[in-house]
Design a protein around this motif. Sequence first.
Motif, PDB file in Angstrom:
ATOM      1  N   ALA A  27      38.207  64.504  21.802  1.00  0.00           N
ATOM      2  CA  ALA A  27      36.990  63.687  21.801  1.00  0.00           C
ATOM      3  C   ALA A  27      36.748  63.066  20.425  1.00  0.00           C
ATOM      4  CB  ALA A  27      35.795  64.536  22.219  1.00  0.00           C
ATOM      5  N   GLN A  28      37.046  63.813  19.360  1.00  0.00           N
ATOM      6  CA  GLN A  28      36.848  63.294  18.005  1.00  0.00           C
ATOM      7  C   GLN A  28      37.738  62.087  17.730  1.00  0.00           C
ATOM      8  OE1 GLN A  28      37.620  66.699  15.519  1.00  0.00           O
ATOM      9  NE2 GLN A  28      35.695  67.716  16.012  1.00  0.00           N
ATOM     10  N   SER A  29      38.921  62.050  18.363  1.00  0.00           N
ATOM     11  CA  SER A  29      39.870  60.972  18.100  1.00  0.00           C
ATOM     12  C   SER A  29      39.429  59.634  18.671  1.00  0.00           C
ATOM     13  CB  SER A  29      41.253  61.333  18.667  1.00  0.00           C
ATOM     14  OG  SER A  29      41.226  61.387  20.086  1.00  0.00           O
ATOM     15  N   THR A  30      38.322  59.610  19.425  1.00  0.00           N
ATOM     16  CA  THR A  30      37.805  58.364  19.983  1.00  0.00           C
ATOM     17  C   THR A  30      36.663  57.797  19.135  1.00  0.00           C
ATOM     18  OG1 THR A  30      36.176  59.489  21.399  1.00  0.00           O
ATOM     19  CG2 THR A  30      38.390  59.159  22.301  1.00  0.00           C
ATOM     20  N   GLN A  31      36.242  58.534  18.115  1.00  0.00           N
ATOM     21  CA  GLN A  31      35.103  58.117  17.300  1.00  0.00           C
ATOM     22  C   GLN A  31      35.545  57.154  16.200  1.00  0.00           C
ATOM     23  OE1 GLN A  31      31.865  59.512  18.282  1.00  0.00           O
ATOM     24  NE2 GLN A  31      33.342  59.849  19.927  1.00  0.00           N
ATOM     25  N   GLY A  32      34.613  56.290  15.762  1.00  0.00           N
ATOM     26  CA  GLY A  32      34.912  55.383  14.661  1.00  0.00           C
ATOM     27  C   GLY A  32      35.949  54.335  15.037  1.00  0.00           C
ATOM     28  N   SER A  33      36.653  53.813  14.030  1.00  0.00           N
ATOM     29  CA  SER A  33      37.647  52.760  14.243  1.00  0.00           C
ATOM     30  C   SER A  33      39.043  53.239  13.862  1.00  0.00           C
ATOM     31  CB  SER A  33      37.287  51.522  13.409  1.00  0.00           C
ATOM     32  OG  SER A  33      37.196  51.853  12.033  1.00  0.00           O
ATOM     33  N   TYR A  34      40.043  52.653  14.519  1.00  0.00           N
ATOM     34  CA  TYR A  34      41.444  53.037  14.305  1.00  0.00           C
ATOM     35  C   TYR A  34      41.912  52.625  12.906  1.00  0.00           C
ATOM     36  CZ  TYR A  34      46.494  53.302  15.060  1.00  0.00           C
ATOM     37  OH  TYR A  34      47.824  53.600  14.955  1.00  0.00           O
ATOM     38  N   VAL A  35      42.698  53.490  12.260  1.00  0.00           N
ATOM     39  CA  VAL A  35      43.253  53.202  10.936  1.00  0.00           C
ATOM     40  C   VAL A  35      44.732  53.593  10.934  1.00  0.00           C
ATOM     41  CG1 VAL A  35      43.126  53.658   8.460  1.00  0.00           C
ATOM     42  CG2 VAL A  35      41.039  53.669   9.820  1.00  0.00           C
ATOM     43  N   ALA A  36      45.583  52.670  10.471  1.00  0.00           N
ATOM     44  CA  ALA A  36      47.005  52.989  10.337  1.00  0.00           C
ATOM     45  C   ALA A  36      47.198  53.978   9.191  1.00  0.00           C
ATOM     46  CB  ALA A  36      47.809  51.727  10.073  1.00  0.00           C
ATOM     47  N   ILE A  37      48.243  54.779   9.277  1.00  0.00           N
ATOM     48  CA  ILE A  37      48.498  55.797   8.249  1.00  0.00           C
ATOM     49  C   ILE A  37      48.660  55.140   6.869  1.00  0.00           C
ATOM     50  CG2 ILE A  37      50.079  57.613   7.493  1.00  0.00           C
ATOM     51  CD1 ILE A  37      48.356  58.278   9.934  1.00  0.00           C
TER      52      ILE A  37
ATOM     53  N   TRP B   1      46.959  63.925  15.212  1.00  0.00           N
ATOM     54  CA  TRP B   1      48.293  64.017  15.776  1.00  0.00           C
ATOM     55  C   TRP B   1      48.145  63.909  17.293  1.00  0.00           C
ATOM     56  CZ3 TRP B   1      46.675  66.003  11.387  1.00  0.00           C
ATOM     57  CH2 TRP B   1      47.525  66.029  10.267  1.00  0.00           C
ATOM     58  N   GLY B   2      48.961  63.068  17.928  1.00  0.00           N
ATOM     59  CA  GLY B   2      48.840  62.853  19.368  1.00  0.00           C
ATOM     60  C   GLY B   2      48.332  61.453  19.639  1.00  0.00           C
ATOM     61  N   GLY B   3      47.604  61.273  20.748  1.00  0.00           N
ATOM     62  CA  GLY B   3      47.094  59.970  21.119  1.00  0.00           C
ATOM     63  C   GLY B   3      45.578  59.906  21.024  1.00  0.00           C
ATOM     64  N   VAL B   4      45.048  58.670  21.062  1.00  0.00           N
ATOM     65  CA  VAL B   4      43.603  58.474  21.047  1.00  0.00           C
ATOM     66  C   VAL B   4      43.028  59.034  22.354  1.00  0.00           C
ATOM     67  CG1 VAL B   4      41.741  56.781  20.989  1.00  0.00           C
ATOM     68  CG2 VAL B   4      43.790  56.422  19.600  1.00  0.00           C
TER      69      VAL B   4
ATOM     70  N   ALA C 120      44.336  63.648  21.339  1.00  0.00           N
ATOM     71  CA  ALA C 120      44.854  64.255  20.101  1.00  0.00           C
ATOM     72  C   ALA C 120      44.792  65.776  20.197  1.00  0.00           C
ATOM     73  CB  ALA C 120      44.049  63.767  18.901  1.00  0.00           C
ATOM     74  N   TYR C 121      45.799  66.430  19.609  1.00  0.00           N
ATOM     75  CA  TYR C 121      45.865  67.893  19.668  1.00  0.00           C
ATOM     76  C   TYR C 121      45.702  68.556  18.297  1.00  0.00           C
ATOM     77  CZ  TYR C 121      50.687  66.639  18.492  1.00  0.00           C
ATOM     78  OH  TYR C 121      51.804  66.091  17.907  1.00  0.00           O
ATOM     79  N   HIS C 122      45.570  67.743  17.239  1.00  0.00           N
ATOM     80  CA  HIS C 122      45.356  68.325  15.905  1.00  0.00           C
ATOM     81  C   HIS C 122      44.612  67.293  15.060  1.00  0.00           C
ATOM     82  CE1 HIS C 122      45.923  71.253  12.792  1.00  0.00           C
ATOM     83  NE2 HIS C 122      46.526  70.396  11.986  1.00  0.00           N
ATOM     84  N   VAL C 123      43.790  67.768  14.119  1.00  0.00           N
ATOM     85  CA  VAL C 123      42.980  66.867  13.300  1.00  0.00           C
ATOM     86  C   VAL C 123      42.795  67.453  11.908  1.00  0.00           C
ATOM     87  CG1 VAL C 123      40.830  67.910  14.123  1.00  0.00           C
ATOM     88  CG2 VAL C 123      40.784  65.592  13.169  1.00  0.00           C
ATOM     89  N   GLY C 124      42.700  66.567  10.919  1.00  0.00           N
ATOM     90  CA  GLY C 124      42.429  66.983   9.547  1.00  0.00           C
ATOM     91  C   GLY C 124      41.589  65.917   8.850  1.00  0.00           C
TER      92      GLY C 124
ATOM     93  N   GLY D 150      55.179  65.839   4.598  1.00  0.00           N
ATOM     94  CA  GLY D 150      55.660  67.069   5.227  1.00  0.00           C
ATOM     95  C   GLY D 150      55.400  67.102   6.713  1.00  0.00           C
ATOM     96  N   TYR D 151      54.225  66.657   7.146  1.00  0.00           N
ATOM     97  CA  TYR D 151      53.870  66.681   8.570  1.00  0.00           C
ATOM     98  C   TYR D 151      53.011  65.448   8.827  1.00  0.00           C
ATOM     99  CZ  TYR D 151      52.347  68.616  13.066  1.00  0.00           C
ATOM    100  OH  TYR D 151      52.106  68.815  14.401  1.00  0.00           O
ATOM    101  N   ARG D 152      53.630  64.382   9.282  1.00  0.00           N
ATOM    102  CA  ARG D 152      53.000  63.064   9.346  1.00  0.00           C
ATOM    103  C   ARG D 152      52.064  62.936  10.547  1.00  0.00           C
ATOM    104  NH1 ARG D 152      53.894  58.265   6.922  1.00  0.00           N
ATOM    105  NH2 ARG D 152      53.321  56.352   8.034  1.00  0.00           N
ATOM    106  N   PRO D 153      50.819  62.524  10.318  1.00  0.00           N
ATOM    107  CA  PRO D 153      49.885  62.289  11.433  1.00  0.00           C
ATOM    108  C   PRO D 153      50.306  61.065  12.236  1.00  0.00           C
ATOM    109  CG  PRO D 153      48.747  62.510   9.313  1.00  0.00           C
ATOM    110  CD  PRO D 153      50.182  62.321   9.015  1.00  0.00           C
TER     111      PRO D 153
END
Length: 442
Positions: A377-387, A398-401, A404-408, A433-436
């Motif tokens: 649910a958090q991954s749908t908030q705000g606006s999309y930003v490229a890495i 990490w995952g899809g909008v 997502a299964y992980h967040v930082g 090391g672990y790319r979002p």
Amino acid sequence: MGKLTNRLWAAIAIVLLGSPILIKANNVQADKVAETKSAISNNKSDSEKLLAQINKQQEKVDQLNNDVSNKVVAIDETQKSITSVESRVKELNGEISQAEAELKARKSVLREQLIELQKKSTNSVSGNVYIDFILNSDDFTDLISRTFAVGKLNKANKDAMDAVTAAKEKLASLKTEQETKKQDLVTTKDKLTKQKEDLVTAKKEAETAQDSLQKQLDDNKTTLAGLQKELNAAVAAAAAKLKAEQEAQAKKAAEAAAAKAAQKAASTAAKASSKSSASVSRTSQAISSSSTKATTDTSSVTTDSSETTTKTNDSNQDTTADLPVVSGGSMISVAAQFVGVTPYVYGGTTPAGFDCSGLVWYAAAHAGVSLPRTSGAQSTQGSYVAISDLQAGDLVFWGGVGSAYHVGIYIGGGSYIHAPRPGQKVSVGTISGYRPSFGRRL
């Protein structure tokens, strides 16, 4: 003079015969260097493949961690619903008891009314208290009055009795409904608990597989270090041997030149010796060039090995990069205080323990930002930003909008704060090391 000539020819023969041996010996050294370089290259390729597998396995572990956390949240919510239903059933039991008491009281009042009517109806004519009460009227007016009184009394009693009975039946129905709802919730909770246990088992298997891959990578690093040492030794040995042979050739050439100067009569032999020395010099130059190239290639391999090792180290999710200076009320400053302190806990949303989305939810709330509870649910908030366009304070997923299964929380400099997984504490990870997959700017 004949003896000197013979000696000179012997020296020349030694030089001429030594040249192929020198070339062969150095070819052997060159082959050794080439073989070692090939082994290092293969090791580097294998390490890169292992690193890719480890990252892929890490994604699987994070997905399972997220699923387990979501199940924990669902179980907690279901338990709250069960508690609420139990409380409502308890209230209904009280209301049913109250209705039963009221019905009993109504019946008691009715009995009292009948007793009073019986007292006023001294002689029973019909056997019915109400009829006898009416028939024992003093006159017609009293008869009419008593008839209306009995009618009103009957209707009032009937309405009261019907209301209490209806209320009791309704409460009993509600109680049955709530008890059924509770049973359904208990069944749902048991199902969620079983699903959680299955996910925990799957997660442990995934972590075991990840640990196995990491061990292979560590073994490769050890092997690489040994190969690098072997390569350095081979190159050093080749260089030392070449230097010794060159010095020996130089000495022999000097002796031949001295003999030529002393014995003018051996001019023909001296010319042959000079020609032989030139040939040996060309051979030495070719070997020297080959050795220089091998040394240069070795340096390149050493650099590649260093890059592989660096890349491997970057895969570590628990780096402790320096945190940037941030304002006191930001999400970063809230989350930063838990780095290296607060452990990962499934479904955790307090400083006693966080899961990944629980940490972000808590940090956002204390920074005055309202966010949903789960990473999806958090991954749908705000606006999309490229890495490549991330700024400090952005969320990384990490995952899809929506799935997502992980967040930082991105803190700048290619680093982010997150709650990694069970057994670890809130820490700083690196994008290298672990790319979002993407970021969101609130």
